[in-house]
Write a protein that holds these residues in place. Sequence first.
Motif, PDB file in Angstrom:
ATOM      1  N   GLY A 141       0.796  -1.217   0.000  1.00 28.81           N
ATOM      2  CA  GLY A 141       0.000   0.000   0.000  1.00 28.81           C
ATOM      3  C   GLY A 141       0.831   1.271   0.000  1.00 28.81           C
ATOM      4  N   TRP A 142       2.145   1.150   0.116  1.00 30.04           N
ATOM      5  CA  TRP A 142       3.007   2.347   0.200  1.00 30.04           C
ATOM      6  C   TRP A 142       3.999   2.411  -0.948  1.00 30.04           C
ATOM      7  CZ3 TRP A 142       1.326   5.613   3.818  1.00 30.04           C
ATOM      8  CH2 TRP A 142       0.599   5.096   4.900  1.00 30.04           C
ATOM      9  N   GLN A 143       3.841   1.541  -1.950  1.00 29.53           N
ATOM     10  CA  GLN A 143       4.834   1.519  -3.026  1.00 29.53           C
ATOM     11  C   GLN A 143       4.815   2.798  -3.845  1.00 29.53           C
ATOM     12  OE1 GLN A 143       5.959  -2.268  -5.025  1.00 29.53           O
ATOM     13  NE2 GLN A 143       3.999  -2.990  -4.241  1.00 29.53           N
ATOM     14  N   LYS A 144       3.644   3.456  -3.937  1.00 30.82           N
ATOM     15  CA  LYS A 144       3.602   4.685  -4.730  1.00 30.82           C
ATOM     16  C   LYS A 144       4.431   5.795  -4.090  1.00 30.82           C
ATOM     17  CE  LYS A 144      -0.934   5.555  -4.491  1.00 30.82           C
ATOM     18  NZ  LYS A 144      -1.443   4.556  -3.533  1.00 30.82           N
ATOM     19  N   PHE A 145       4.735   5.643  -2.795  1.00 28.29           N
ATOM     20  CA  PHE A 145       5.598   6.608  -2.108  1.00 28.29           C
ATOM     21  C   PHE A 145       7.057   6.135  -2.090  1.00 28.29           C
ATOM     22  CE2 PHE A 145       1.367   7.126  -0.188  1.00 28.29           C
ATOM     23  CZ  PHE A 145       1.153   8.472  -0.427  1.00 28.29           C
ATOM     24  N   GLY A 146       7.329   5.002  -2.719  1.00 29.45           N
ATOM     25  CA  GLY A 146       8.699   4.516  -2.798  1.00 29.45           C
ATOM     26  C   GLY A 146       9.080   3.536  -1.717  1.00 29.45           C
ATOM     27  N   VAL A 147       8.097   2.993  -0.992  1.00 30.00           N
ATOM     28  CA  VAL A 147       8.432   2.052   0.086  1.00 30.00           C
ATOM     29  C   VAL A 147       8.390   0.619  -0.449  1.00 30.00           C
ATOM     30  CG1 VAL A 147       7.861   1.246   2.398  1.00 30.00           C
ATOM     31  CG2 VAL A 147       7.372   3.615   1.754  1.00 30.00           C
ATOM     32  N   PRO A 148       9.525  -0.092  -0.410  1.00 28.82           N
ATOM     33  CA  PRO A 148       9.548  -1.476  -0.890  1.00 28.82           C
ATOM     34  C   PRO A 148       8.608  -2.378  -0.085  1.00 28.82           C
ATOM     35  CG  PRO A 148      11.775  -0.655  -0.534  1.00 28.82           C
ATOM     36  CD  PRO A 148      10.841   0.348   0.064  1.00 28.82           C
ATOM     37  N   VAL A 149       8.216  -3.492  -0.698  1.00 29.36           N
ATOM     38  CA  VAL A 149       7.320  -4.432  -0.013  1.00 29.36           C
ATOM     39  C   VAL A 149       8.071  -5.148   1.118  1.00 29.36           C
ATOM     40  CG1 VAL A 149       5.929  -6.531  -0.305  1.00 29.36           C
ATOM     41  CG2 VAL A 149       5.913  -4.759  -2.070  1.00 29.36           C
TER      42      VAL A 149
ATOM     43  N   GLY B  49       7.511   1.455 -12.667  1.00 29.34           N
ATOM     44  CA  GLY B  49       7.346   0.503 -11.583  1.00 29.34           C
ATOM     45  C   GLY B  49       7.968  -0.842 -11.908  1.00 29.34           C
TER      46      GLY B  49
ATOM     47  N   THR C 164      14.102   5.764  -2.811  1.00 27.09           N
ATOM     48  CA  THR C 164      13.970   5.431  -1.382  1.00 27.09           C
ATOM     49  C   THR C 164      12.623   5.970  -0.927  1.00 27.09           C
ATOM     50  OG1 THR C 164      14.976   7.504  -0.671  1.00 27.09           O
ATOM     51  CG2 THR C 164      16.469   5.619  -0.907  1.00 27.09           C
ATOM     52  N   PRO C 165      12.104   5.495   0.220  1.00 24.46           N
ATOM     53  CA  PRO C 165      10.806   5.981   0.685  1.00 24.46           C
ATOM     54  C   PRO C 165      10.761   7.514   0.755  1.00 24.46           C
ATOM     55  CG  PRO C 165      11.476   4.101   1.986  1.00 24.46           C
ATOM     56  CD  PRO C 165      12.640   4.449   1.093  1.00 24.46           C
TER      57      PRO C 165
ATOM     58  N   GLU D 131      -2.465  -2.372  -5.080  1.00 21.94           N
ATOM     59  CA  GLU D 131      -2.021  -0.977  -5.090  1.00 21.94           C
ATOM     60  C   GLU D 131      -1.540  -0.635  -6.486  1.00 21.94           C
ATOM     61  OE1 GLU D 131       1.659  -0.298  -2.742  1.00 21.94           O
ATOM     62  OE2 GLU D 131       1.724  -2.468  -2.473  1.00 21.94           O
ATOM     63  N   THR D 132      -1.400   0.675  -6.731  1.00 20.31           N
ATOM     64  CA  THR D 132      -0.886   1.117  -8.025  1.00 20.31           C
ATOM     65  C   THR D 132       0.356   1.975  -7.798  1.00 20.31           C
ATOM     66  OG1 THR D 132      -2.174   3.157  -8.102  1.00 20.31           O
ATOM     67  CG2 THR D 132      -3.236   1.178  -8.981  1.00 20.31           C
TER      68      THR D 132
ATOM     69  N   LEU E 253       1.866   0.996 -12.837  1.00 19.12           N
ATOM     70  CA  LEU E 253       1.983  -0.421 -12.490  1.00 19.12           C
ATOM     71  C   LEU E 253       0.849  -0.758 -11.516  1.00 19.12           C
ATOM     72  CD1 LEU E 253       3.633  -3.017 -12.854  1.00 19.12           C
ATOM     73  CD2 LEU E 253       5.034  -2.320 -10.917  1.00 19.12           C
TER      74      LEU E 253
ATOM     75  N   PRO F 252      13.687  -1.823  -4.844  1.00 14.24           N
ATOM     76  CA  PRO F 252      13.067  -0.508  -5.009  1.00 14.24           C
ATOM     77  C   PRO F 252      11.768  -0.663  -5.806  1.00 14.24           C
ATOM     78  CG  PRO F 252      15.404  -0.429  -5.575  1.00 14.24           C
ATOM     79  CD  PRO F 252      15.046  -1.875  -5.368  1.00 14.24           C
ATOM     80  N   THR F 253      10.845   0.270  -5.612  1.00 15.07           N
ATOM     81  CA  THR F 253       9.526   0.157  -6.244  1.00 15.07           C
ATOM     82  C   THR F 253       9.566   0.504  -7.723  1.00 15.07           C
ATOM     83  OG1 THR F 253       9.150   2.432  -5.564  1.00 15.07           O
ATOM     84  CG2 THR F 253       8.336   0.687  -4.104  1.00 15.07           C
ATOM     85  N   THR F 254      10.596   1.266  -8.136  1.00 13.82           N
ATOM     86  CA  THR F 254      10.711   1.667  -9.531  1.00 13.82           C
ATOM     87  C   THR F 254      12.151   1.448  -9.984  1.00 13.82           C
ATOM     88  OG1 THR F 254      11.296   3.948  -8.962  1.00 13.82           O
ATOM     89  CG2 THR F 254       8.955   3.474  -9.266  1.00 13.82           C
TER      90      THR F 254
ATOM     91  N   MET G  25       7.343   8.847  -7.380  1.00 11.57           N
ATOM     92  CA  MET G  25       8.217   8.666  -6.222  1.00 11.57           C
ATOM     93  C   MET G  25       8.851   7.284  -6.308  1.00 11.57           C
ATOM     94  SD  MET G  25       5.795  10.563  -3.435  1.00 11.57           S
ATOM     95  CE  MET G  25       6.973  10.578  -2.090  1.00 11.57           C
ATOM     96  N   GLY G  26      10.070   7.183  -5.770  1.00 10.40           N
ATOM     97  CA  GLY G  26      10.782   5.910  -5.842  1.00 10.40           C
ATOM     98  C   GLY G  26      12.177   6.085  -5.289  1.00 10.40           C
TER      99      GLY G  26
END
Lengths: 318, 219
Positions: free
Chosen positions: A20-28, A231, B134-135, B45-46, B54, A253-255, B131-132
């Motif tokens: 739920g946080w991948q769009k902010f760059g948080v890995p799973v 992504g 790092t968090p 999630e997207t 994605l 990383p998410t992207t 965003m990507g």
Amino acid sequence: MLEILEAGGLVTVQDAGRRGWQKFGVPVSGAMDWFAHRAANVLVGNPPDAATLEIGFGDVTLRALRDCVIAVTGAGFVTSTFAWTFPLWTSFVVHAGGTVRIMKEGDGNWAYLAIAGGIESESMLGSRSSYLRAGLGQKLEVGDRLNIGQPSRSLDELAARTFSPDKLPLYSSSPVIETLDGVQSNWFTKDGLETFYSSDFSISPSSDRMGFRMDGAPIARVHAAELLSEGMTIGSIQIPASGLPIVMMADSPTTGGYPKIANVVTADLPLLAQVPFREGRIRFKMTSVEEAQARYRKMTRALEDGIEEVENDAKFAQ
Amino acid sequence: MDALKPLGDSSLLITLGDEMDPRLNRRVHALASLIEAAPLAGIRETVPAYAALLVHYDPLTLTYSQLADWLRLRLDQADSASARTPRQIEVPTRYGGASGADLEAVASAHALSPADVIRLHSRRDYLVYMMGFTPGFPYMGALDAAIVTPRLETPRTSVPAGTVAIAGAQTGIYPLASPGGWNLIGWTPLKLFDPASDSPFLFAPGDTVRFIPIEGDDA
């Protein structure tokens, strides 16, 4: 509570991951070997996504501060408590004050220790999974103590259960890993794709929870254009300028901005995660999304019906 | 080219283009909003990026083709649907000094003064394309063409949290101390990522950002 008396290698708390946080760059994040993680939980009566200890590449000793039931799964480890040595994929009782030792032995990288009731470390962004680069969770050290939740059933009912060996992934130091065609596979030459699908790769020792770097023949590209970052996911196989594949793992990383030649199927992530660094040999093979999803469904069903009672459970009592 | 493709067995990539373009990126965010406003069961999630979205899903609930069919029906609606109203966020920034160590090099590479670079960097609104890395790291753009600067040849092993940087036509802020290959031009006291907070992230994809020059000593 569990107290850590010895913490070799990389010891962290991991659950099914942070979503739920991948769009902010948080890995799973989450377990490197999802099957072993879930199976350990099922063996001790936990929800399959409960938090476990992930033990990588080293020996760990723990002391139980109250009676508990534990199961250790994974590949490349043995477990003992006092004089008893237990096979992996089996639940057993540890009495208050007793110690459990998980030792690195044989081919494999990661073990999962589940305890009935689950590990109740602090939840961050909805998950107990550790992601050390961003300060989520921490590397566990000697002296750390872990809080444990309430078991779902009596310890007697949860102990002496084992996972049917014919329902386990076929862990190997030379597995064939199935992949889906990558979204940029047309960025690679015919020879490059041929190299990817027909040569052996080994895992570089510089690999970690974020990605497995492959050693082997470099993959040739059609042109050197840059990809706009987009992504990606656990299992995505990126080809950077060196031509050597990097398989993204749990802390991916998410992207990413390198072209993706292929993507490891979920069903084979456990096999890949457990291949010994340097000595292991990997071959990649292409499959279809329908096949991949069918295999994943079959594996999750195995988690539900793979549990068996140990016939002679006397040896599991202390 | 089919815009929809499997990215592994649990994610689907929707590609809308192949360039860094604000209108294209707004369409990515509009599609993400449309999906998240009324998601199909099984969508997890997207993740919006410059020109692609994605969609992560649970293959126990959804097959690839079920999800693809559902998404194709929404692709056209995303043009007319409005993305959420973008927030405008101001970022107080101390340019130069030890935490903006590349400011002078950037200026001289373009035959500008550091004051010119500060003026050009702080006088326009930037879009958080994605965003990507790092968090909490925002990829923003586009820079004034006069200060577009390539990445460093050798990345730094550690860049402090809060560092404002540029690379190519992009600008970004490092939320955590991490390695980094961008040109460092300043520092902001704002916290971009606070996992203990109810709103852990300062930015969200699609936001609009403006840098406000401030004076002060190095922290």
